[in-house]
Design an enzyme around this catalytic site. Structure first.
Site, PDB file in Angstrom:
ATOM      1  N   CYS B  68     -47.719   0.951  48.350  1.00 35.25           N
ATOM      2  CA  CYS B  68     -46.905   0.401  47.269  1.00 35.25           C
ATOM      3  C   CYS B  68     -47.718  -0.487  46.333  1.00 35.25           C
ATOM      4  O   CYS B  68     -48.888  -0.758  46.558  1.00 35.25           O
ATOM      5  CB  CYS B  68     -45.742  -0.388  47.845  1.00 35.25           C
ATOM      6  SG  CYS B  68     -46.273  -1.863  48.744  1.00 35.25           S
ATOM      7  N   ALA B  71     -49.403  -3.502  47.815  1.00 38.40           N
ATOM      8  CA  ALA B  71     -50.626  -3.157  48.547  1.00 38.40           C
ATOM      9  C   ALA B  71     -51.812  -3.045  47.595  1.00 38.40           C
ATOM     10  O   ALA B  71     -52.928  -3.447  47.917  1.00 38.40           O
ATOM     11  CB  ALA B  71     -50.440  -1.853  49.320  1.00 38.40           C
ATOM     12  N   ARG B 102     -58.245  -5.040  56.195  1.00 34.04           N
ATOM     13  CA  ARG B 102     -58.835  -4.105  55.246  1.00 34.04           C
ATOM     14  C   ARG B 102     -60.368  -4.145  55.212  1.00 34.04           C
ATOM     15  O   ARG B 102     -61.001  -3.415  54.490  1.00 34.04           O
ATOM     16  CB  ARG B 102     -58.270  -4.324  53.828  1.00 34.04           C
ATOM     17  CG  ARG B 102     -58.653  -3.185  52.889  1.00 34.04           C
ATOM     18  CD  ARG B 102     -57.878  -3.224  51.619  1.00 34.04           C
ATOM     19  NE  ARG B 102     -58.556  -2.451  50.608  1.00 34.04           N
ATOM     20  CZ  ARG B 102     -59.361  -2.957  49.700  1.00 34.04           C
ATOM     21  NH1 ARG B 102     -59.581  -4.254  49.648  1.00 34.04           N
ATOM     22  NH2 ARG B 102     -59.950  -2.184  48.817  1.00 34.04           N
ATOM     23  N   HIS B 203     -52.826  -2.430  41.142  1.00 36.39           N
ATOM     24  CA  HIS B 203     -54.170  -2.674  40.602  1.00 36.39           C
ATOM     25  C   HIS B 203     -54.047  -3.182  39.169  1.00 36.39           C
ATOM     26  O   HIS B 203     -54.701  -4.151  38.772  1.00 36.39           O
ATOM     27  CB  HIS B 203     -55.003  -1.386  40.564  1.00 36.39           C
ATOM     28  CG  HIS B 203     -55.128  -0.687  41.874  1.00 36.39           C
ATOM     29  ND1 HIS B 203     -55.171   0.682  41.969  1.00 36.39           N
ATOM     30  CD2 HIS B 203     -55.231  -1.157  43.133  1.00 36.39           C
ATOM     31  CE1 HIS B 203     -55.306   1.030  43.244  1.00 36.39           C
ATOM     32  NE2 HIS B 203     -55.336  -0.070  43.958  1.00 36.39           N
TER      33      HIS B 203
END
Lengths: 456, 550
Positions: B68, B71, B102, B203
């Site tokens: 999503c 994220a 991550r 992003h």
């Protein structure tokens, strides 16, 4: 490691949570749904929910954790997720041929007030297929609550009473590993009890390598067995946080009596489990089980001088932490800190009652809704000899150079553990070995050359 | 070798277009129509370039691998920034899942703040959903700043999750109040999970706020002649450190990395560098473009994954500066690094050459790793992206043709002009034009398709069903993907490696990283365990007949 954590004192916080000791309901609901055969867990929320939950379960089990999503967009968030769910249900049946879809909600779909009951009632569900749901808003409870809600939803939506008693015992194992479920089944097998394990993640989250991937592995409670729980003779729920709701649901719906036991971790809790089975089966405890118990006690006596009086910090989920604390006390360890992140349910009272039996109440700081940040700050002020809990303890273990024995959920940095039990006498034996090895290894590492004991 | 058991598989892989047809055939009409547009059998002989559908909604219920918006924003772009106190405003889960998982490695010198090992959340409860969470968020910021007083965080970041947007908490207003009250820059990121169609929207949101509030704040010039920022490098497994090591050997100063092992104090002065190099185009091309518009910083699309790719990238960087001494040093470094790995490379090539790979990763790696695999003679049969846009597949030339749908329209796109006093042409216009025509990656990304051979497959938003079908039909020797299908593939008897987390190994960047990768690939293809899958009694008779009780 964790160099930014202030070392001068413990800071009080009421709004900020740091390094949490819980996660949200939906991941638990997803896990529970994997324990019913040919069932596709479905996340009614953003894609990210399903992605994160599948990621996290896979990291713990090193196994695929399959689940579908309603893939909410901004439009669906405004107009409701009914259309998305309808499409998802059609595709999951059509493309993946599940027998049942177990939908759980998320903070997104709960906040906008999606009515799952209405959505599902309006759907054309193919013959022989089923869609059930559980309400699991992420802003209530924790992953344990989510597991509990989905386990109860199976009863609410599926359990039927035919009027012909099956004589079966329903066992709700709680939020444990497949290795634990297998261990519990061994006990049931020793007693020759006819049972339904619900949910049953064995042969799902520990499936063998054969060269062929099975979207729906052979394990999981068969749906018809879930349906038949209405005819069961009795239900044993293990761990009140994860399993009591399921027990209550079956009592409410079909008047099946139950008993909620602690998760059988350690001697006393396993004794309770064994006696409950003995009572249900109206048969004496099989010799093989008594031998296992005797072997555990034998080893506890053998190793007690190394554990007695050592301070341990215990963290994780309520049912598991209660079990670990009880066993630590039985081994002579002193629980110095005991925390869970999950809210509610009288956790602190339960731990305090355990400590009272050993006159250790004032030696221990107990807290529910706690986080690892505060636990670390407290450990800095008064160190411990051992950490017992999930991988999330790892940073503290490194920062403070304290040995860590991994138990509970999640363990995302070690392999094989989901195949091995911590429940039952053999599970306790395994914990005993891990705890004593950790302390003995530390002694070997830290001692002077002239003090290195060849025999211990 | 994996795959030995699958005797029911066709003995030879299917041709690409037949494979697509076979997979699509299983779908009902609506799904068929939708998914068809996301599948391309690469054919460079056609008169017109091939088009792929990307960055559009996933069909619910298909078992997508996509995540999503949150994220993409918090997990990918903001997560690695060490000196920011990043508070996730929402119920506990979203923060929990981006805690320590991550592998964006970060280290700080003594006295510098490193908050990478922590996660922070307002842990919203039912009452916060009903009555609003703004007060709790403000209090959380106050408590966070009390915890970390010396050194202080360089900024507070607030990331919102789904319910925050729905109940209408004004995180921008809270940020402004907190900034005034506590004197620490506080930036709000409205990255609710339902925005956009994948991580990609997140992003963009992160890029927008970094350009608005962080980049361009501190005018401290670089110390040396050749300076640059590395964009879209998140230091997974230490990739950024390996890339930086190479650049430093060449005499190039890295002003900031966005955002691997990154810090606000570095990113604030990014506009003072003379070049941006872009590793992951998808997640950060917005900043490259916006810095171009605001500060006249040129950018190059580079790739430090793969030996030939690394060499090309280093040479293009040298060509950009146009300095003979630098060019010579770059060549010396290339020669030296190559000499260092040559023996390993020859060995790996010999063992790996001729194998085939499938790649399904985020929005850049499926392209980058094809280049690395080619160094070892490993071909690609199928490659796809989780959240890429058409330009990542087809090249930036298609950007003007991309249809803006309702989902993308909701993600703010900033139009920014030159910043007074800070807009600084690095070369005269004519020289910039010359660079543009001489360097093929100068402010341009060619996309993945141009490098993919004919009759290979390019698939967008590959779902579980398609993964299973394509491995059956195309029989790749190894499948590179993420954690969710890692064990699906392994259980199918196909070697698999994770390209998001590198299966907790790495670094894979640069010359030495390529060898790390090659060794890991070799190990996973040739581990003796593959031979043990079939029990001996399945292939050899154990029970032999006896006669008459003998």
């Amino acid at each position: 490691m964790l160099d930014a954590t202030p070392r001068d004192k413990v800071y009080e916080r009421t709004a900020l949570v740091s390094n949490p000791c819980k996660t949200c309901q939906p991941v638990g609901a997803l896990y529970a749904a994997l324990g019913v055969h040919k069932t596709m867990p479905h996340s009614h929320g953003s894609q990210g929910c399903a992605a994160f939950h599948r990621m996290f379960l896979t990291r713990h089990f090193k196994e695929p954790a399959m689940a579908s999503t309603s893939a909410f967009t901004e439009g669906a968030s405004v107009f409701g997720g009914g259309a998305n769910l309808k499409t998802a249900v059609r595709n999951v049946f059509d493309v993946y041929d599940a027998d049942m879809i177990a939908v759980h909600t998320t903070c997104l779909s709960e906040t906008i007030g999606d009515d799952l009951h209405a959505f599902i009632s309006d759907m054309d569900i193919p013959d022989g297929k089923r869609v059930i749901y559980a309400n699991t808003p992420s802003y209530v409870g924790s992953h344990i609550t989510g597991f509990s809600s989905m386990a109860a939803a199976f009863i609410d939506h599926l359990a039927e009473k035919s009027g012909k008693p099956s004589g079966k015992l329903v066992v709700v194992p709680g939020y444990v590993n497949p290795g634990d479920v297998r261990e519990l089944k061994d006990y049931l097998g020793e007693f020759g009890i006819k049972y339904t394990m619900l949910p049953d993640v064995s042969d799902v989250m520990d499936s063998p390598m054969t060269g062929t991937f099975e979207l729906f592995p052979k394990g999981g409670t068969p749906i018809e067995e879930v349906v038949a729980t209405g005819d069961a003779a009795y239900l044993l729920a293990l761990g009140s946080w994860a399993s009591a709701a399921c027990a209550n649901a079956l009592k409410r719906k079909h008047d099946v009596d139950n008993r909620v036991l602690d998760t059988p971790i350690g001697v006393a809790a396993t004794d309770e489990w064994v006696m409950a089975l003995s009572k249900f089966a109206s048969s004496p405890v099989p010799a093989a089980i008594e031998v296992q118990r005797g072997q555990l006690i034998d080893c506890m006596l053998d190793v007690h001088q190394y554990l007695d009086g050592k301070r341990v910090a215990i963290a994780g989920d309520p049912d598991i932490v209660i079990g670990l604390t009880a066993f630590a006390l039985e081994c002579g360890l002193v629980p110095a800190y005991v925390i869970t992140g999950t809210p509610g349910g009288g956790f602190e009272e339960r731990i305090t009652a355990l400590l009272e039996q050993y006159n250790l109440v004032d030696k221990c700081w107990v807290k529910s809704e706690a986080d690892y940040f505060e636990l670390h700050q407290r450990i800095i002020q008064q160190p411990v000899d051992l950490l017992l809990g999930p991988s999330l303890f790892k940073q503290i273990a490194k920062a403070e150079d304290i040995p860590l024995v991994r138990a509970g959920f999640p363990i995302i940095d070690r392999y094989v553990h989901p195949y091995q039990p911590i429940v039952g006498y053999r599970g306790a034996l395994r914990l005993l070995e891990a705890m004593s090895n950790a302390i003995l290894d530390r002694q070997d590492r830290d001692c002077n050359d002239e003090d290195l004991e060849f025999v211990m | 070798m994996p795959g030995v058991l699958e005797l029911e598989k066709p003995l030879t892989p299917q041709p690409a277009d037949t494979a697509i047809e076979k997979v699509l055939d299983s779908y009902e009409a609506k799904v068929f129509k939708n998914r068809k547009k996301h599948m391309v059998s690469v054919d460079h002989t056609l008169d017109t370039p091939q088009e792929i559908a990307a960055n559009v909604r996933t069909i619910p219920g298909m078992l997508t691998h996509r995540g999503c918006c949150y994220a993409g924003c918090k997990g990918v772009v903001l997560g690695p920034i060490k000196d920011a106190l990043t508070i996730v405003h929402g119920p506990i889960g979203c923060s929990f899942y981006t805690w320590g998982t991550r592998r964006h490695k970060g280290r700080s010198d003594a006295g510098e703040l490193n908050l990478v090992p922590y996660c922070f959340s307002t842990d919203m409860r039912e009452t916060d959903i009903v009555f609003g969470g703004e007060k709790k968020l403000f209090k959380a910021i106050e408590e966070g700043l009390e915890l970390f007083g010396d050194p202080k965080p360089s900024a507070v970041f607030i990331c919102s999750t789904c319910p925050v947007g729905l109940i209408g908490d004004d995180i921008n207003a809270v940020a402004a109040r907190a900034e005034e009250a506590f004197g620490v820059k506080t930036v709000a990121f409205s990255c609710e999970g339902y925005k956009g169609v994948s991580q990609s929207a997140g992003h963009h949101i992160a890029n927008n706020q970094l350009i608005r509030r962080v980049i361009g704040e501190v005018d401290e010039p670089p110390k040396t002649k050749f300076s640059l920022n590395i964009l879209g490098e998140y230091n997974i497994g230490g990739d950024s450190w390996e890339t930086e090591r190479l650049l430093k050997r060449c005499g190039i100063e890295v002003v900031s990395v966005m955002t691997g092992d990154g810090s606000i104090t570095e990113i604030e002065r990014a506009h003072m560098a003379d070049l941006n190099i872009v590793q992951c185009h998808r997640s950060i091309n917005y900043i490259a473009e916006m810095m171009h518009d605001q500060y006249a910083t040129p950018w190059l699309k580079v790739n430090f994954v793969g030996i030939q790719a690394t060499i090309k990238s280093l040479r293009q960087i040298a060509e950009y500066y146009g300095d003979a001494e630098l060019t010579q040093r770059v060549e010396e470094v290339i020669a030296d690094e190559l000499a260092d790995i040559q023996e390993d490379l020859d060995y790996l090539k010999e063992r790996l050459s001729g194998k085939t790979a499938a790649l399904y990763v985020g929005g850049s790696r499926s392209h980058h790793y094809q280049q690395l695999l080619r160094d070892f003679g490993v071909g690609t049969v199928i490659a796809g992206y989780e959240f890429a846009h058409r330009d990542d597949y087809e090249g930036r030339e298609v950007i003007p043709d991309i249809k803006i749908d309702a989902d993308s329209k909701n993600i703010e796109s900033l139009e920014l002009g030159p910043v007074e006093g800070k807009y600084r042409l690095r070369f005269p216009e004519a020289k910039l034009d010359e660079l543009k025509s001489n360097i093929d990656s100068f402010e341009y990304y060619e996309g993945m398709i141009k490098e993919m051979p004919n009759a290979t497959l390019m698939i967008d938003d590959l779902n579980h069903f398609e993964t299973e079908e394509f491995i059956r039909l195309l029989k790749p020797d190894v499948f590179f993907s993420g954690i969710k299908d890692r064990y699906v593939l392994q259980k199918s008897g196909v070697a698999s490696r994770q390209l998001h987390s590198y299966d907790y190994q790495g670094p894979y960047a640069g010359f030495k990283g390529a060898i790390n990768f090659g060794n890991d690939l070799l190990m996973c293809l040739y581990t003796p365990i593959w031979e043990m899958i079939t029990p001996p009694w399945r292939s050899e008779p154990v029970l032999t007949g006896t006669i008459g009780g003998e």
